[in-house]
Scaffold this motif. Structure first.
Motif, PDB file in Angstrom:
ATOM      1  N   GLY A  25       0.788  -1.224   0.000  1.00 48.69           N
ATOM      2  CA  GLY A  25       0.000   0.000   0.000  1.00 48.69           C
ATOM      3  C   GLY A  25       0.820   1.274   0.000  1.00 48.69           C
ATOM      4  N   GLU A  26       2.129   1.152   0.109  1.00 45.17           N
ATOM      5  CA  GLU A  26       2.985   2.344   0.131  1.00 45.17           C
ATOM      6  C   GLU A  26       3.166   2.906  -1.274  1.00 45.17           C
ATOM      7  N   GLN A  27       2.984   4.206  -1.391  1.00 41.47           N
ATOM      8  CA  GLN A  27       3.212   4.882  -2.659  1.00 41.47           C
ATOM      9  C   GLN A  27       4.703   5.186  -2.813  1.00 41.47           C
ATOM     10  N   THR A  28       5.169   5.151  -4.031  1.00 43.38           N
ATOM     11  CA  THR A  28       6.569   5.457  -4.311  1.00 43.38           C
ATOM     12  C   THR A  28       6.672   6.864  -4.871  1.00 43.38           C
ATOM     13  N   ALA A  29       7.487   7.689  -4.236  1.00 41.37           N
ATOM     14  CA  ALA A  29       7.649   9.074  -4.664  1.00 41.37           C
ATOM     15  C   ALA A  29       8.578   9.154  -5.874  1.00 41.37           C
ATOM     16  N   PRO A  30       8.556  10.270  -6.599  1.00 43.72           N
ATOM     17  CA  PRO A  30       9.498  10.451  -7.710  1.00 43.72           C
ATOM     18  C   PRO A  30      10.947  10.286  -7.254  1.00 43.72           C
ATOM     19  N   GLY A  63      -1.271  13.164   5.984  1.00 48.51           N
ATOM     20  CA  GLY A  63      -2.340  12.205   6.202  1.00 48.51           C
ATOM     21  C   GLY A  63      -2.254  11.615   7.583  1.00 48.51           C
ATOM     22  N   SER A  64      -3.112  10.654   7.847  1.00 48.54           N
ATOM     23  CA  SER A  64      -3.147  10.039   9.167  1.00 48.54           C
ATOM     24  C   SER A  64      -2.696   8.591   9.165  1.00 48.54           C
ATOM     25  N   ASN A  65      -2.715   7.935   8.006  1.00 50.99           N
ATOM     26  CA  ASN A  65      -2.234   6.564   7.918  1.00 50.99           C
ATOM     27  C   ASN A  65      -1.677   6.310   6.529  1.00 50.99           C
ATOM     28  N   LEU A  66      -1.031   5.188   6.370  1.00 48.58           N
ATOM     29  CA  LEU A  66      -0.312   4.894   5.134  1.00 48.58           C
ATOM     30  C   LEU A  66      -1.230   4.869   3.916  1.00 48.58           C
ATOM     31  N   ASP A  67      -2.482   4.456   4.104  1.00 48.40           N
ATOM     32  CA  ASP A  67      -3.386   4.287   2.967  1.00 48.40           C
ATOM     33  C   ASP A  67      -3.935   5.594   2.421  1.00 48.40           C
ATOM     34  N   ASP A  68      -3.941   6.657   3.228  1.00 50.19           N
ATOM     35  CA  ASP A  68      -4.548   7.905   2.758  1.00 50.19           C
ATOM     36  C   ASP A  68      -3.540   9.042   2.613  1.00 50.19           C
ATOM     37  N   LEU A  69      -2.249   8.731   2.533  1.00 52.35           N
ATOM     38  CA  LEU A  69      -1.242   9.781   2.414  1.00 52.35           C
ATOM     39  C   LEU A  69      -1.406  10.566   1.118  1.00 52.35           C
ATOM     40  N   VAL A  70      -1.241  11.875   1.244  1.00 52.38           N
ATOM     41  CA  VAL A  70      -1.271  12.777   0.091  1.00 52.38           C
ATOM     42  C   VAL A  70       0.140  13.294  -0.139  1.00 52.38           C
ATOM     43  N   TYR A  71       0.629  13.090  -1.346  1.00 51.88           N
ATOM     44  CA  TYR A  71       1.990  13.508  -1.684  1.00 51.88           C
ATOM     45  C   TYR A  71       2.065  15.031  -1.760  1.00 51.88           C
ATOM     46  N   LEU A  72       3.108  15.622  -1.120  1.00 51.01           N
ATOM     47  CA  LEU A  72       3.296  17.068  -1.119  1.00 51.01           C
ATOM     48  C   LEU A  72       4.516  17.518  -1.912  1.00 51.01           C
ATOM     49  N   ALA A  73       5.654  16.890  -1.671  1.00 49.21           N
ATOM     50  CA  ALA A  73       6.888  17.395  -2.275  1.00 49.21           C
ATOM     51  C   ALA A  73       7.973  16.335  -2.184  1.00 49.21           C
ATOM     52  N   THR A  74       8.975  16.486  -3.021  1.00 46.71           N
ATOM     53  CA  THR A  74      10.154  15.636  -2.944  1.00 46.71           C
ATOM     54  C   THR A  74      11.379  16.443  -3.333  1.00 46.71           C
ATOM     55  N   GLU A  75      12.517  15.986  -2.902  1.00 45.04           N
ATOM     56  CA  GLU A  75      13.764  16.587  -3.378  1.00 45.04           C
ATOM     57  C   GLU A  75      13.962  16.230  -4.850  1.00 45.04           C
ATOM     58  N   ASN A  84      29.104  17.019  -8.981  1.00 46.12           N
ATOM     59  CA  ASN A  84      28.792  16.064  -7.925  1.00 46.12           C
ATOM     60  C   ASN A  84      27.286  15.973  -7.706  1.00 46.12           C
ATOM     61  N   ASN A  85      26.822  14.796  -7.254  1.00 46.41           N
ATOM     62  CA  ASN A  85      25.403  14.621  -6.965  1.00 46.41           C
ATOM     63  C   ASN A  85      24.976  15.543  -5.827  1.00 46.41           C
ATOM     64  N   SER A  86      23.826  16.162  -5.975  1.00 45.46           N
ATOM     65  CA  SER A  86      23.259  17.002  -4.925  1.00 45.46           C
ATOM     66  C   SER A  86      21.743  16.984  -5.063  1.00 45.46           C
ATOM     67  N   MET A  87      21.066  17.630  -4.142  1.00 43.70           N
ATOM     68  CA  MET A  87      19.607  17.642  -4.128  1.00 43.70           C
ATOM     69  C   MET A  87      19.089  19.072  -4.005  1.00 43.70           C
ATOM     70  N   VAL A  88      18.003  19.368  -4.720  1.00 42.02           N
ATOM     71  CA  VAL A  88      17.256  20.599  -4.488  1.00 42.02           C
ATOM     72  C   VAL A  88      16.366  20.348  -3.276  1.00 42.02           C
ATOM     73  N   PRO A  89      16.522  21.082  -2.168  1.00 45.30           N
ATOM     74  CA  PRO A  89      15.815  20.754  -0.921  1.00 45.30           C
ATOM     75  C   PRO A  89      14.297  20.882  -1.046  1.00 45.30           C
ATOM     76  N   ILE A  90      13.616  20.254  -0.115  1.00 47.91           N
ATOM     77  CA  ILE A  90      12.184  20.469   0.061  1.00 47.91           C
ATOM     78  C   ILE A  90      11.985  21.775   0.821  1.00 47.91           C
ATOM     79  N   THR A  91      11.137  22.639   0.309  1.00 42.15           N
ATOM     80  CA  THR A  91      10.719  23.854   1.008  1.00 42.15           C
ATOM     81  C   THR A  91       9.200  23.887   0.946  1.00 42.15           C
ATOM     82  N   GLN A  92       8.562  23.583   2.064  1.00 40.28           N
ATOM     83  CA  GLN A  92       7.118  23.349   2.051  1.00 40.28           C
ATOM     84  C   GLN A  92       6.447  24.004   3.252  1.00 40.28           C
ATOM     85  N   ASN A  93       5.369  24.744   3.000  1.00 41.50           N
ATOM     86  CA  ASN A  93       4.585  25.319   4.090  1.00 41.50           C
ATOM     87  C   ASN A  93       3.777  24.228   4.778  1.00 41.50           C
ATOM     88  N   LEU A  94       3.800  24.242   6.127  1.00 42.85           N
ATOM     89  CA  LEU A  94       3.057  23.283   6.935  1.00 42.85           C
ATOM     90  C   LEU A  94       2.116  24.029   7.886  1.00 42.85           C
TER      91      LEU A  94
END
Length: 218
Positions: A25-30, A63-75, A84-94
């Motif tokens: 039931g786990e979703q895979t992020a980009p 969300g509140s459990n694994l089955d109803d998670l809503v994707y917000l953001a990813t690096e 060199n490998n690097s990541m664009v950080p997550i910047t997200q309003n909560l």
């Protein structure tokens, strides 16, 4: 496992996902391959989460459990100026009252080594001086007398010395704000005498006085 998620520490720390798997039931992020470990976060104030990992990739969910998670953001994987490998950080309003979850996973197409990665997370409550009507007074200053006159170094209310520490994460633009500018925070100031003002910042953020010029006679 999602059910064993650890509280997210607002600091810099190490984590590892060696032998981690994907749950039913786990979703895979980009950019993820499905070797996730989980962290939870419940903000006590509305604000902005800034988070980066290396070399793993993080994704943020609500969300509140694994089955109803809503994707917000990813690096976003990228390369620095040296290739060199690097990541664009997550910047997200909560927002308070919501449950947030962070999945840290191996990055698709990048050699993950031994599965040990570094996580850096910070949280910035929304600035109280986002609106012009709530501008923070610059009321504390240090005076330096020279042969050519006096220099005044101003600080925010309650501060000392000549520097004001601030951030504009989560700030917005009002309808009457100068065009083309976003994430604006405001400060007010009463000049002690006639003088020339030179606004300055220690980070690459635009500052302005009155008509937003580099200097202004007051």
């Amino acid at each position: 496992m999602f059910s064993n998620a650890l509280p997210l520490s607002l600091s810099q720390f190490y984590a590892y996902n060696t032998l981690a798997t994907t749950e039913p039931g786990e979703q895979t992020a980009p950019y993820s391959i499905g070797a996730s470990i989980w962290y939870s976060y419940n903000p006590s104030r509305d604000g902005t989460l800034v988070l980066s990992t290396l070399p793993q990739v993080a994704s943020l969910w609500q969300g509140s459990n694994l089955d109803d998670l809503v994707y917000l953001a990813t690096e976003i994987p990228t390369n620095d100026v040296n290739g060199n490998n690097s990541m664009v950080p997550i910047t997200q309003n909560l927002y308070t009252g919501n449950e947030y979850w962070l999945a840290v996973d191996s990055t698709l197409g990048i050699d993950m080594g031994n599965g040990i990665g570094q996580i850096s997370s910070s949280y910035y409550p929304f600035p109280p001086n986002d609106d012009f009507s709530q501008a923070t007074p610059l009321s504390s200053w240090t005076t330096y007398t020279t042969d050519n006159g006096a220099f005044y170094f101003f600080n925010a209310a309650g501060g000392g010395g000549g520097n004001t520490s601030s951030d504009n994460y989560g700030a917005t633009a009002e309808a009457q704000d100068p065009p083309g500018l976003t994430n604006i925070v405001w400060y007010s100031w009463t000049a002690p005498t006639n003088l020339m003002v030179y606004p300055g910042l220690l980070t690459p953020t635009l500052s302005g006085v009155s008509q937003w010029g580099p200097s202004q006679t007051i």
